[in-house]
Scaffold this motif. Structure first.
Motif, PDB file in Angstrom:
ATOM      1  N   PRO A 171      11.817  45.924  10.980  1.00 46.32           N
ATOM      2  CA  PRO A 171      12.670  45.558   9.848  1.00 46.32           C
ATOM      3  C   PRO A 171      14.074  45.116  10.270  1.00 46.32           C
ATOM      4  O   PRO A 171      14.543  45.451  11.355  1.00 46.32           O
ATOM      5  CB  PRO A 171      12.747  46.866   9.047  1.00 46.32           C
ATOM      6  CG  PRO A 171      12.554  47.942  10.070  1.00 46.32           C
ATOM      7  CD  PRO A 171      11.626  47.372  11.116  1.00 46.32           C
ATOM      8  N   TYR A 172      14.694  44.333   9.418  1.00 51.06           N
ATOM      9  CA  TYR A 172      16.122  44.028   9.490  1.00 51.06           C
ATOM     10  C   TYR A 172      16.585  43.892   8.052  1.00 51.06           C
ATOM     11  O   TYR A 172      15.778  43.877   7.127  1.00 51.06           O
ATOM     12  CB  TYR A 172      16.390  42.763  10.317  1.00 51.06           C
ATOM     13  CG  TYR A 172      15.765  41.504   9.791  1.00 51.06           C
ATOM     14  CD1 TYR A 172      14.422  41.203  10.062  1.00 51.06           C
ATOM     15  CD2 TYR A 172      16.485  40.606   9.013  1.00 51.06           C
ATOM     16  CE1 TYR A 172      13.846  40.057   9.571  1.00 51.06           C
ATOM     17  CE2 TYR A 172      15.906  39.446   8.522  1.00 51.06           C
ATOM     18  CZ  TYR A 172      14.586  39.173   8.802  1.00 51.06           C
ATOM     19  OH  TYR A 172      14.007  38.034   8.315  1.00 51.06           O
ATOM     20  N   VAL A 173      17.892  43.793   7.875  1.00 48.79           N
ATOM     21  CA  VAL A 173      18.447  43.887   6.529  1.00 48.79           C
ATOM     22  C   VAL A 173      19.136  42.568   6.159  1.00 48.79           C
ATOM     23  O   VAL A 173      19.865  42.001   6.968  1.00 48.79           O
ATOM     24  CB  VAL A 173      19.484  45.040   6.461  1.00 48.79           C
ATOM     25  CG1 VAL A 173      20.018  45.195   5.044  1.00 48.79           C
ATOM     26  CG2 VAL A 173      18.854  46.342   6.952  1.00 48.79           C
TER      27      VAL A 173
ATOM     28  N   PRO B 152      18.446  35.470   1.675  1.00 50.49           N
ATOM     29  CA  PRO B 152      17.418  35.728   2.689  1.00 50.49           C
ATOM     30  C   PRO B 152      17.732  35.027   4.011  1.00 50.49           C
ATOM     31  O   PRO B 152      18.417  33.999   4.039  1.00 50.49           O
ATOM     32  CB  PRO B 152      16.154  35.145   2.058  1.00 50.49           C
ATOM     33  CG  PRO B 152      16.650  34.117   1.087  1.00 50.49           C
ATOM     34  CD  PRO B 152      17.965  34.624   0.579  1.00 50.49           C
ATOM     35  N   PHE B 153      17.244  35.587   5.076  1.00 52.21           N
ATOM     36  CA  PHE B 153      17.266  34.952   6.394  1.00 52.21           C
ATOM     37  C   PHE B 153      15.888  35.185   6.991  1.00 52.21           C
ATOM     38  O   PHE B 153      15.429  36.321   7.060  1.00 52.21           O
ATOM     39  CB  PHE B 153      18.352  35.566   7.280  1.00 52.21           C
ATOM     40  CG  PHE B 153      18.448  34.901   8.632  1.00 52.21           C
ATOM     41  CD1 PHE B 153      19.315  33.830   8.835  1.00 52.21           C
ATOM     42  CD2 PHE B 153      17.658  35.328   9.694  1.00 52.21           C
ATOM     43  CE1 PHE B 153      19.393  33.214  10.077  1.00 52.21           C
ATOM     44  CE2 PHE B 153      17.734  34.706  10.937  1.00 52.21           C
ATOM     45  CZ  PHE B 153      18.608  33.649  11.127  1.00 52.21           C
TER      46      PHE B 153
ATOM     47  N   VAL C   1      25.995  38.672  11.983  1.00 48.00           N
ATOM     48  CA  VAL C   1      25.132  39.858  12.005  1.00 48.00           C
ATOM     49  C   VAL C   1      25.978  41.052  12.426  1.00 48.00           C
ATOM     50  O   VAL C   1      26.943  40.915  13.183  1.00 48.00           O
ATOM     51  CB  VAL C   1      23.944  39.706  12.977  1.00 48.00           C
ATOM     52  CG1 VAL C   1      23.063  38.540  12.561  1.00 48.00           C
ATOM     53  CG2 VAL C   1      24.406  39.537  14.418  1.00 48.00           C
ATOM     54  N   ASP C   2      25.615  42.217  11.898  1.00 50.75           N
ATOM     55  CA  ASP C   2      26.212  43.461  12.379  1.00 50.75           C
ATOM     56  C   ASP C   2      25.155  44.557  12.321  1.00 50.75           C
ATOM     57  O   ASP C   2      23.994  44.283  11.991  1.00 50.75           O
ATOM     58  CB  ASP C   2      27.485  43.824  11.591  1.00 50.75           C
ATOM     59  CG  ASP C   2      27.214  44.066  10.115  1.00 50.75           C
ATOM     60  OD1 ASP C   2      26.032  44.004   9.694  1.00 50.75           O
ATOM     61  OD2 ASP C   2      28.173  44.324   9.373  1.00 50.75           O
ATOM     62  N   LEU C   3      25.555  45.777  12.672  1.00 49.30           N
ATOM     63  CA  LEU C   3      24.583  46.875  12.715  1.00 49.30           C
ATOM     64  C   LEU C   3      24.685  47.696  11.441  1.00 49.30           C
ATOM     65  O   LEU C   3      25.786  48.004  10.978  1.00 49.30           O
ATOM     66  CB  LEU C   3      24.850  47.773  13.931  1.00 49.30           C
ATOM     67  CG  LEU C   3      24.764  47.103  15.298  1.00 49.30           C
ATOM     68  CD1 LEU C   3      25.054  48.129  16.402  1.00 49.30           C
ATOM     69  CD2 LEU C   3      23.395  46.464  15.517  1.00 49.30           C
TER      70      LEU C   3
ATOM     71  N   LEU D  45      19.555  45.563  12.411  1.00 49.41           N
ATOM     72  CA  LEU D  45      20.455  44.419  12.336  1.00 49.41           C
ATOM     73  C   LEU D  45      20.582  43.991  10.873  1.00 49.41           C
ATOM     74  O   LEU D  45      19.590  43.934  10.148  1.00 49.41           O
ATOM     75  CB  LEU D  45      19.876  43.275  13.172  1.00 49.41           C
ATOM     76  CG  LEU D  45      20.861  42.230  13.677  1.00 49.41           C
ATOM     77  CD1 LEU D  45      21.896  42.859  14.594  1.00 49.41           C
ATOM     78  CD2 LEU D  45      20.126  41.117  14.405  1.00 49.41           C
ATOM     79  N   ARG D  46      21.823  43.712  10.462  1.00 56.74           N
ATOM     80  CA  ARG D  46      22.054  43.135   9.133  1.00 56.74           C
ATOM     81  C   ARG D  46      22.449  41.682   9.310  1.00 56.74           C
ATOM     82  O   ARG D  46      23.343  41.378  10.105  1.00 56.74           O
ATOM     83  CB  ARG D  46      23.177  43.886   8.404  1.00 56.74           C
ATOM     84  CG  ARG D  46      22.850  45.344   8.142  1.00 56.74           C
ATOM     85  CD  ARG D  46      23.827  45.959   7.176  1.00 56.74           C
ATOM     86  NE  ARG D  46      25.207  45.937   7.676  1.00 56.74           N
ATOM     87  CZ  ARG D  46      26.181  46.693   7.162  1.00 56.74           C
ATOM     88  NH1 ARG D  46      25.936  47.508   6.144  1.00 56.74           N
ATOM     89  NH2 ARG D  46      27.404  46.624   7.657  1.00 56.74           N
TER      90      ARG D  46
END
Lengths: 568, 180
Positions: A99-101, A107-108, A438-440, A453-454
């Motif tokens: 998963p990622y956020v 959306p990405f 992106v960040d955490l 990852l966001r």
């Protein structure tokens, strides 16, 4: 942290085995360095593990229609990729397990292949050189930071990688799409010749050519030639297309200096503040989830644009509180992708008595013709440009659903191919923007304890304006070429969809605004190199992999020199 | 990919590949695979999983009307109804499956109350009108037929390993639509 293994000191550690990891491994090993390649996914053996390669349509359990319920549950993102399907699913990640956020309305699509060879197994294989139109773009229009290199710096390295990759293509003599070292080109088909003539007659300065592609039209170093099956993403025992598994990793292995460890998820880069050097990497075993460390004198991050950003952000230290090598604050920012999935299509009349033999593994291309410095540029309403990926073919049996016919008459009609259809699809440049980043996630982790990852990424006005021009121009060119029933199309294409994500650890001249210098070396950490898409300071409009490969080979050459000079 | 047949096939392929020094030739591959495919369930022993036997029979009947036996076998002979049943059972979500069965039931009521001529006229009308359920059934019939071995290799033309690409050949040289 769990067990620490510092039994071996490697000369170099390469994180990732995809298209840049494979190149880093080959070049490092051939320069005499004892090299460790770490791959987070499973081992895949060239040939033997291409388990669907020889299956014919009737041998696929669902005849290519796949398992929709499974895709919706486990592959909602990956299944949107053009190369995903019943015969290739095993080379894409399970979205549920990885998963990622993203913000709800933004959306990405992060398309991933976690296995030895990475996405080099499933890539689109188009190979274009950049030109100074691209390298000078940021300086000229003020978006992003100036590239610290120019075309002349990379030209010999383009040649170096092209000679090994095996790029087929046509020389055009265009300054903004420099020619390379090409194998003979694939043929245009009859309808493409008609459209090419029509476009070039109606629009002086526009061209249509066969794509420059890493499918071998001649055998090269024991690989290939390509057998024209056009099923590359299943894997190819012939080595008909370039991948880490068919080409670079075997070359690295021949030096006997290569160690490959799979199922090794790199959590972070370790760093010694007193020595001001990266010391190695911390790894989590994919299966046992145990932690261990590897030590190396050089670290090459080739973990993909987002993977590399995630590792750097996870590698915070006292000195680098927001992520390793991030004194600029640029790590994670300026994420780009190309716009695509918009264009036009039409019917090419006539040629009913002509057909093709074989399945060419690529299409045609209209190189960029906007904002080349001519008159009229200012009126366009956007900066940068786009190219058009194109192709023609005759309708096959799938047209039968739409045909008002049944029974013996339907069979009779479908026994012969239908009309020639030509499609143009724009691939447009995306501007580097600080707010695409992106960040955490501060709270959530994946099953290996790595912060999720966001991804925050959206198109800007410039990309939307390019998209509109793509549609208008595509339609006008097809009309001018005599096509009938010309229609534009514009499919849902959120960022990530073109799988050309780049920019999260950009190169630049100024350590205050960029992460890497002109040699892909971290400004902050001299023995740390990033040569995947993260390094890109702008996106051009052409497919980026060849540039990643050339930058990787060039960076290795520099790093090895520095190491031998005792500077690292 | 985990059925015993698939594993046998892969093993057979692997052994054939060893014999040939790694790269399997296309004709041999086709032979090995055809041999494996022939071990499939005979028609009498086959049982539908998503459909009732009557519904499966109805699908086979309509599919045969869409793509009948001519100088090549038709949809029933290549098992289009088996493909559709497998897709319904393994690929469709429950809601989609129920919608398909409801559509089939509706069509079946009209179909079975008719003479063969009326049946034919009914299907032609649904085809002209592009009625949603009929369109789905026609689409699945075409997929099941033209991706079958007979559909791909006898009705159409299929070459697993073309070996080259010619961008402009006389249609007569290929003769028929490419299956892939």
């Amino acid at each position: 942290m769990g067990g620490v293994t510092r039994d071996d000191l490697y000369d170099a550690i390469v994180v990732g085995s995809g298209i840049t990891g494979g190149w880093a491994a080959k070049e490092l090993c051939e320069n005499g360095l004892k090299t460790l390649v770490l791959e987070r996914g499973r081992h895949v053996e060239h040939g033997k593990d291409y388990v669907t390669e020889w299956l014919q349509p009737w041998q696929l359990p669902h005849r290519g229609r796949g398992e929709q319920a499974l895709y919706e549950r486990d592959y909602p993102i990956q299944s949107k990729n053009y190369a995903f399907g019943e015969a290739t699913r095993h080379f894409f990640v399970n979205d549920r397990e990885h998963p990622y956020v993203t913000p709800h309305d933004q959306p990405f699509r992060w398309i991933r292949g976690y296995q030895l060879g990475g996405r080099s197994l499933i890539w689109g294989r188009l190979c274009w050189r950049w030109s100074d139109l691209d390298f000078e773009a940021n300086l000229r229009d003020g978006h992003g930071v100036d590239w610290p290199i120019r075309y002349k710096d990379l030209a010999p390295w383009y040649a170096h990688v092209e000679r090994f990759v095996g790029v087929s293509g046509e020389r055009l003599g265009l300054p903004h799409l420099p020619d390379g070292e090409f194998l003979p080109p694939w043929e245009l088909n009859c309808a493409e010749h008609v459209v090419k003539r029509g476009i070039e007659r109606a629009f002086p300065g526009r061209h249509m050519t066969i794509t420059r592609v890493a499918n071998l039209t001649q055998a090269l170093d024991g690989r290939g030639p390509c057998r024209a099956r056009n099923q590359c993403a299943r894997g190819c025992s012939y080595g008909g297309y370039f991948s880490s598994l068919s080409a670079t990793l075997p070359a690295a292995q021949r030096t006997r200096r290569l160690t490959i460890v799979t199922d090794a998820i790199v959590h972070s880069v370790t760093y010694d503040e007193r020595k001001d050097r990266a010391t190695g990497v911390r790894v989590i075993d994919r299966n046992t989830k145990e932690t261990r460390e590897y030590a190396g004198r050089l670290i090459f991050l080739c973990a993909s644009t987002l993977g590399t950003a995630q590792i750097l952000l996870s590698s915070a230290t006292r000195r680098f509180a927001t992520g390793l090598a991030n004194s600029s604050g640029a790590v994670g920012h300026n994420l780009m992708d190309h716009i695509s999935k918009a264009g036009a299509s039409g019917t090419v009349p006539g040629l009913e008595d002509k057909y093709v033999y074989g399945r060419r593994p690529t299409g045609t291309y209209v190189p960029r013709f906007r904002n080349l410095g001519g008159r009229g540029d200012a009126k366009l309403g956007f900066v940068r440009g786009y190219g058009l990926q194109a192709g023609a073919g005759r309708d096959g049996w799938t047209r039968g659903t739409e045909l008002p016919a049944l029974g013996a008459e339907l069979k009779r009609q479908l026994r012969e191919p239908g009309a020639w259809q030509m499609t143009l699809q724009g691939y447009g440049e995306c501007l580097p923007r600080q707010e695409n980043y992106v960040d955490l996630d501060p709270a959530r982790t994946d099953q290996w304890g790595i912060p999720l990852l966001r991804v925050h990424c959206a198109w800007s006005e410039n990309e939307r304006a390019i998209r509109e021009d793509v549609k208008t121009q595509s339609a006008e060119m097809l009309e001018a070429a005599g096509c009938k029933e010309v229609e534009t199309y514009d499919h849902d294409g959120p960022p990530g969809f073109s799988v050309h994500e780049m920019g999260t650890a950009r190169m630049g001249r100024d350590p205050r605004t960029s992460v890497l210098n002109a040699h892909n070396q971290a400004h902050d950490v001299p023995n740390l190199f990033v040569t995947d898409g993260a390094c890109m300071a702008s996106s051009s409009c052409v497919n980026p992999s060849l540039t990643y490969m050339a930058l990787t080979a060039r960076a290795v050459d520099y790093a090895v020199g520095e190491l031998k000079r005792g500077k690292l | 990919m985990t059925s015993p047949t698939a594993i046998d096939r892969r093993e057979a392929l692997r052994q054939a590949a060893l014999v040939l020094g790694g790269v399997l030739s296309a004709p041999l591959a086709a032979g090995v695979l055809a041999g494996c495919e022939a071990r499939g369930t005979p028609d009498a022993a086959w049982r539908p999983r998503a459909l009732t036997p009557d519904q499966a029979e109805l699908v086979a009947t309509i599919a045969e009307q869409i793509l009948p036996a001519t100088d090549t076998p038709g949809a029933r002979a290549v098992g289009v109804h088996r493909f559709i049943d497998a897709l319904l059972a393994e690929s469709y979500r429950a809601g989609e499956r129920e919608r398909f069965v409801a559509g089939l039931t509706d069509l079946g009521r009209a179909f079975q109350a008719s003479t063969p001529d009326q049946q034919r006229a009914l299907l032609e009308r649904l085809d002209r009108e592009a009625a949603p359920f009929f369109r789905t059934l026609k689409d699945l019939t075409l997929v099941g037929y033209y991706t079958s071995e007979i559909g791909a290799t006898r009705e159409l033309h299929h070459v697993p390993v073309p070996g080259r690409y010619d961008g402009c050949v006389p249609l007569g040289q290929v003769g028929r639509t490419w299956a892939v």
